[in-house]
Design a protein around this motif. Structure first.
Motif, PDB file in Angstrom:
ATOM      1  N   TYR A 109       0.504  10.800  -9.686  1.00 31.99           N
ATOM      2  CA  TYR A 109      -0.247   9.742  -9.814  1.00 31.99           C
ATOM      3  C   TYR A 109      -0.673   9.112 -10.988  1.00 31.99           C
ATOM      4  CZ  TYR A 109      -2.399   5.358  -8.325  1.00 31.99           C
ATOM      5  OH  TYR A 109      -3.128   4.233  -8.620  1.00 31.99           O
ATOM      6  N   THR A 114       1.711   3.806 -10.377  1.00 32.14           N
ATOM      7  CA  THR A 114       2.498   2.800  -9.585  1.00 32.14           C
ATOM      8  C   THR A 114       2.184   3.840  -7.543  1.00 32.14           C
ATOM      9  OG1 THR A 114       4.695   3.742  -9.922  1.00 32.14           O
ATOM     10  CG2 THR A 114       3.295   1.981 -11.512  1.00 32.14           C
ATOM     11  N   ARG A 115       2.693   2.072  -6.744  1.00 32.93           N
ATOM     12  CA  ARG A 115       2.442   2.509  -5.578  1.00 32.93           C
ATOM     13  C   ARG A 115       3.752   3.851  -5.396  1.00 32.93           C
ATOM     14  NH1 ARG A 115       1.175   0.298  -1.017  1.00 32.93           N
ATOM     15  NH2 ARG A 115       2.548   0.637   1.086  1.00 32.93           N
ATOM     16  N   SER A 116       4.819   3.827  -6.034  1.00 33.82           N
ATOM     17  CA  SER A 116       5.675   4.744  -6.204  1.00 33.82           C
ATOM     18  C   SER A 116       5.705   6.179  -6.529  1.00 33.82           C
ATOM     19  CB  SER A 116       7.187   4.495  -6.526  1.00 33.82           C
ATOM     20  OG  SER A 116       7.355   3.991  -7.636  1.00 33.82           O
ATOM     21  N   ALA A 118       2.204   7.162  -6.274  1.00 40.60           N
ATOM     22  CA  ALA A 118       1.134   7.558  -5.545  1.00 40.60           C
ATOM     23  C   ALA A 118       1.903   8.167  -4.260  1.00 40.60           C
ATOM     24  CB  ALA A 118       0.524   6.726  -5.048  1.00 40.60           C
ATOM     25  N   LEU A 119       3.435   7.656  -4.037  1.00 33.46           N
ATOM     26  CA  LEU A 119       3.528   8.248  -2.863  1.00 33.46           C
ATOM     27  C   LEU A 119       4.578   9.648  -3.426  1.00 33.46           C
ATOM     28  CD1 LEU A 119       5.145   7.666   0.166  1.00 33.46           C
ATOM     29  CD2 LEU A 119       7.274   6.697  -0.947  1.00 33.46           C
ATOM     30  N   PHE A 192      -1.504   5.172   3.170  1.00 34.77           N
ATOM     31  CA  PHE A 192      -1.499   3.908   2.697  1.00 34.77           C
ATOM     32  C   PHE A 192      -1.274   3.486   3.604  1.00 34.77           C
ATOM     33  CE2 PHE A 192       1.631   6.633  -0.319  1.00 34.77           C
ATOM     34  CZ  PHE A 192       2.015   5.811  -1.040  1.00 34.77           C
ATOM     35  N   TYR A 195      -5.832   2.479   2.174  1.00 33.74           N
ATOM     36  CA  TYR A 195      -6.068   2.387   0.454  1.00 33.74           C
ATOM     37  C   TYR A 195      -6.091   0.545   0.339  1.00 33.74           C
ATOM     38  CZ  TYR A 195      -6.087   2.973  -4.381  1.00 33.74           C
ATOM     39  OH  TYR A 195      -6.546   3.738  -5.493  1.00 33.74           O
ATOM     40  N   LYS A 196      -5.581  -0.197   0.817  1.00 32.85           N
ATOM     41  CA  LYS A 196      -5.751  -1.523   0.372  1.00 32.85           C
ATOM     42  C   LYS A 196      -6.796  -2.604   0.895  1.00 32.85           C
ATOM     43  CE  LYS A 196      -2.724  -5.266  -0.645  1.00 32.85           C
ATOM     44  NZ  LYS A 196      -1.743  -6.598  -0.603  1.00 32.85           N
ATOM     45  N   SER A 199     -10.010  -0.625  -0.739  1.00 30.71           N
ATOM     46  CA  SER A 199      -9.500  -0.537  -2.537  1.00 30.71           C
ATOM     47  C   SER A 199     -10.599  -1.446  -3.326  1.00 30.71           C
ATOM     48  CB  SER A 199      -8.797  -1.143  -2.748  1.00 30.71           C
ATOM     49  OG  SER A 199      -8.375  -0.866  -4.474  1.00 30.71           O
TER      50      SER A 199
END
Length: 204
Positions: A109, A114-116, A118-119, A192, A195-196, A199
């Motif tokens: 990360y 980015t979100r991807s 993190a994934l 996921f 997290y938002k 945040s």
């Protein structure tokens, strides 16, 4: 001198204070979640339990960096050490596997924020934790368990689920590694999801 002044500026002190506070909060949440473990008997013998205590460590890793994730893993196990039924062996193994999870996730990360990214990081960490579970259990956990329970008895508990398994290493590869991977994937999915909403708390 400008770098030194910046390090001790009010904004820098506020940032450090926030980082410590969030890490402490997530460590407390992880310690509680570690207490709330539960067995899944149809997947693995009941002495191996599921918990979601790596979730706060993953949140700390993505919001504050892998070092904070490692601290969460350490603190939650130190807290649980006070009530350990394994003389600290279980906590040591949990810490090692948590580190296997959060460090790869954090490093990936950090390279791609980015979100991807993190994934991918979380998936790499989950895979690393699953692979790491084999030597950690083989060389640390199960030698401790065999002090209290014969190895044949332990293997027979696995054979009740799948009679074809033979030997401790096979048990760890067929059962423990996929179980640990599932644990990492569930922690990733939950991360996921939450997290938002979290945040603002994690970053402000």
């Amino acid at each position: 001198m400008s770098h030194l002044s910046a390090a001790f500026s009010p904004s820098a002190r506020k940032s450090r204070t926030h980082k410590i506070a969030v890490t402490a909060m997530l460590s407390a949440a992880a310690a509680v979640l570690m207490f709330l473990d539960f067995p899944i008997p149809f997947l693995i013998p009941p002495f191996v339990k599921m918990d979601f205590s790596e979730l706060p460590a993953l949140l700390a890793t993505f919001s504050l960096g892998p070092a904070s994730g490692v601290v969460v893993c350490l603190v939650k196990n130190l807290v649980n050490l006070t009530m350990s039924s394994t003389q600290g062996v279980g906590e040591l193994c949990n810490f090692l596997l948590g580190v296997c999870f959060v460090i790869p996730a954090g490093l990936v990360y950090k390279y791609k924020k980015t979100r991807s990214g993190a994934l991918v990081g979380a998936l790499v960490g989950a895979a690393a934790m699953a692979v790491g579970s084999i030597p950690v259990n083989y060389f640390i956990s199960y030698p401790f368990y065999t002090v209290f329970m014969p190895l044949d008895t332990i293997i027979s508990m696995y054979q009740e689920i799948y009679p074809g398994v033979d030997g401790l290493l096979a048990c760890l590869i067929i059962f423990n590694a996929p179980f640990t991977l599932l644990k990492g994937l569930l922690d990733t999915a939950l991360c996921f999801l939450v997290y938002k909403p979290l945040s603002p708390l994690l970053h402000k």
